[in-house]
Design a protein around this motif. Structure first.
Motif, PDB file in Angstrom:
ATOM      1  N   GLY A  19       0.579   3.820   7.210  1.00 41.43           N
ATOM      2  CA  GLY A  19       1.179   5.082   7.637  1.00 41.43           C
ATOM      3  C   GLY A  19       0.295   6.252   7.265  1.00 41.43           C
ATOM      4  O   GLY A  19      -0.631   6.128   6.458  1.00 41.43           O
ATOM      5  N   VAL A  20       0.558   7.415   7.847  1.00 40.69           N
ATOM      6  CA  VAL A  20      -0.251   8.601   7.552  1.00 40.69           C
ATOM      7  C   VAL A  20      -0.137   9.022   6.091  1.00 40.69           C
ATOM      8  O   VAL A  20      -0.999   9.734   5.586  1.00 40.69           O
ATOM      9  CB  VAL A  20       0.088   9.795   8.481  1.00 40.69           C
ATOM     10  CG1 VAL A  20      -0.285   9.483   9.909  1.00 40.69           C
ATOM     11  CG2 VAL A  20       1.532  10.193   8.359  1.00 40.69           C
ATOM     12  N   ASP A  21       0.888   8.548   5.410  1.00 45.64           N
ATOM     13  CA  ASP A  21       1.025   8.856   3.985  1.00 45.64           C
ATOM     14  C   ASP A  21       0.232   7.882   3.115  1.00 45.64           C
ATOM     15  O   ASP A  21       0.227   7.983   1.897  1.00 45.64           O
ATOM     16  CB  ASP A  21       2.493   8.844   3.577  1.00 45.64           C
ATOM     17  CG  ASP A  21       3.150   7.483   3.779  1.00 45.64           C
ATOM     18  OD1 ASP A  21       2.524   6.557   4.361  1.00 45.64           O
ATOM     19  OD2 ASP A  21       4.311   7.338   3.357  1.00 45.64           O
ATOM     20  N   GLY A  22      -0.447   6.927   3.759  1.00 47.53           N
ATOM     21  CA  GLY A  22      -1.240   5.942   3.028  1.00 47.53           C
ATOM     22  C   GLY A  22      -0.478   4.704   2.636  1.00 47.53           C
ATOM     23  O   GLY A  22      -1.039   3.782   2.055  1.00 47.53           O
ATOM     24  N   ALA A  23       0.804   4.641   2.963  1.00 48.74           N
ATOM     25  CA  ALA A  23       1.610   3.473   2.613  1.00 48.74           C
ATOM     26  C   ALA A  23       1.300   2.311   3.554  1.00 48.74           C
ATOM     27  O   ALA A  23       1.252   2.471   4.772  1.00 48.74           O
ATOM     28  CB  ALA A  23       3.097   3.814   2.689  1.00 48.74           C
ATOM     29  N   LEU A  24       1.075   1.147   2.975  1.00 51.43           N
ATOM     30  CA  LEU A  24       0.795  -0.050   3.747  1.00 51.43           C
ATOM     31  C   LEU A  24       2.081  -0.566   4.372  1.00 51.43           C
ATOM     32  O   LEU A  24       3.068  -0.802   3.679  1.00 51.43           O
ATOM     33  CB  LEU A  24       0.175  -1.119   2.840  1.00 51.43           C
ATOM     34  CG  LEU A  24      -0.279  -2.393   3.511  1.00 51.43           C
ATOM     35  CD1 LEU A  24      -1.431  -2.118   4.475  1.00 51.43           C
ATOM     36  CD2 LEU A  24      -0.709  -3.397   2.453  1.00 51.43           C
ATOM     37  N   VAL A  25       2.056  -0.735   5.676  1.00 50.41           N
ATOM     38  CA  VAL A  25       3.231  -1.208   6.400  1.00 50.41           C
ATOM     39  C   VAL A  25       3.138  -2.715   6.636  1.00 50.41           C
ATOM     40  O   VAL A  25       4.116  -3.440   6.509  1.00 50.41           O
ATOM     41  CB  VAL A  25       3.364  -0.461   7.757  1.00 50.41           C
ATOM     42  CG1 VAL A  25       4.534  -0.990   8.570  1.00 50.41           C
ATOM     43  CG2 VAL A  25       3.492   1.035   7.515  1.00 50.41           C
ATOM     44  N   VAL A  62      -7.649   9.177   2.958  1.00 48.24           N
ATOM     45  CA  VAL A  62      -6.393   9.764   3.451  1.00 48.24           C
ATOM     46  C   VAL A  62      -6.672  10.658   4.658  1.00 48.24           C
ATOM     47  O   VAL A  62      -5.967  10.597   5.669  1.00 48.24           O
ATOM     48  CB  VAL A  62      -5.673  10.546   2.335  1.00 48.24           C
ATOM     49  CG1 VAL A  62      -4.522  11.373   2.887  1.00 48.24           C
ATOM     50  CG2 VAL A  62      -5.166   9.586   1.264  1.00 48.24           C
ATOM     51  N   ALA A  63      -7.714  11.475   4.593  1.00 42.46           N
ATOM     52  CA  ALA A  63      -8.066  12.351   5.721  1.00 42.46           C
ATOM     53  C   ALA A  63      -8.391  11.527   6.958  1.00 42.46           C
ATOM     54  O   ALA A  63      -7.996  11.881   8.075  1.00 42.46           O
ATOM     55  CB  ALA A  63      -9.237  13.252   5.344  1.00 42.46           C
ATOM     56  N   PHE A  64      -9.095  10.403   6.772  1.00 47.38           N
ATOM     57  CA  PHE A  64      -9.426   9.534   7.900  1.00 47.38           C
ATOM     58  C   PHE A  64      -8.157   8.953   8.519  1.00 47.38           C
ATOM     59  O   PHE A  64      -8.000   8.924   9.746  1.00 47.38           O
ATOM     60  CB  PHE A  64     -10.359   8.419   7.438  1.00 47.38           C
ATOM     61  CG  PHE A  64     -10.834   7.540   8.557  1.00 47.38           C
ATOM     62  CD1 PHE A  64     -11.828   7.961   9.418  1.00 47.38           C
ATOM     63  CD2 PHE A  64     -10.281   6.286   8.744  1.00 47.38           C
ATOM     64  CE1 PHE A  64     -12.262   7.150  10.458  1.00 47.38           C
ATOM     65  CE2 PHE A  64     -10.703   5.464   9.771  1.00 47.38           C
ATOM     66  CZ  PHE A  64     -11.703   5.898  10.631  1.00 47.38           C
TER      67      PHE A  64
END
Length: 91
Positions: A19-25, A62-64
């Motif tokens: 996710g855009v928050d960096g959380a692995l889905v 995170v920016a990427f």
């Protein structure tokens, strides 16, 4: 599991959804074997901090992720065991 999901689960490439928050889905078997975490373990902790202990490198990752512009980039990613792997990301 659908045909595509089965293929992605077993393809010999690291495949994951973040996710855009960096959380692995979601992550496939190759991702788990290469980086050393199971999906559940990675979701329970701060994966980006573990893979990118340097704050500047983590901010770049995170920016990427947030850019989601379809580009490719190489990141030096730390595994659970401490090894550093050069991993190509497609976004």
């Amino acid at each position: 599991m659908s045909g595509l999901a089965t293929i992605l689960a077993r393809v010999p490439l690291l495949v994951c959804c973040v996710g855009v928050d960096g959380a692995l889905v979601w992550a496939n078997e190759t991702w788990e074997r290469t980086l050393g975490w199971t999906l559940a373990e990675a979701q329970a902790g701060d994966l980006l901090a573990a893979c990118y202990p340097d704050a500047a490198a983590r901010a770049e990752a995170v920016a990427f992720l947030q850019a989601a512009d379809g580009s490719w980039r190489t990141f030096e990613t730390r595994t659970r065991g401490g090894a550093v792997r050069r991993i190509e990301w497609a976004n």
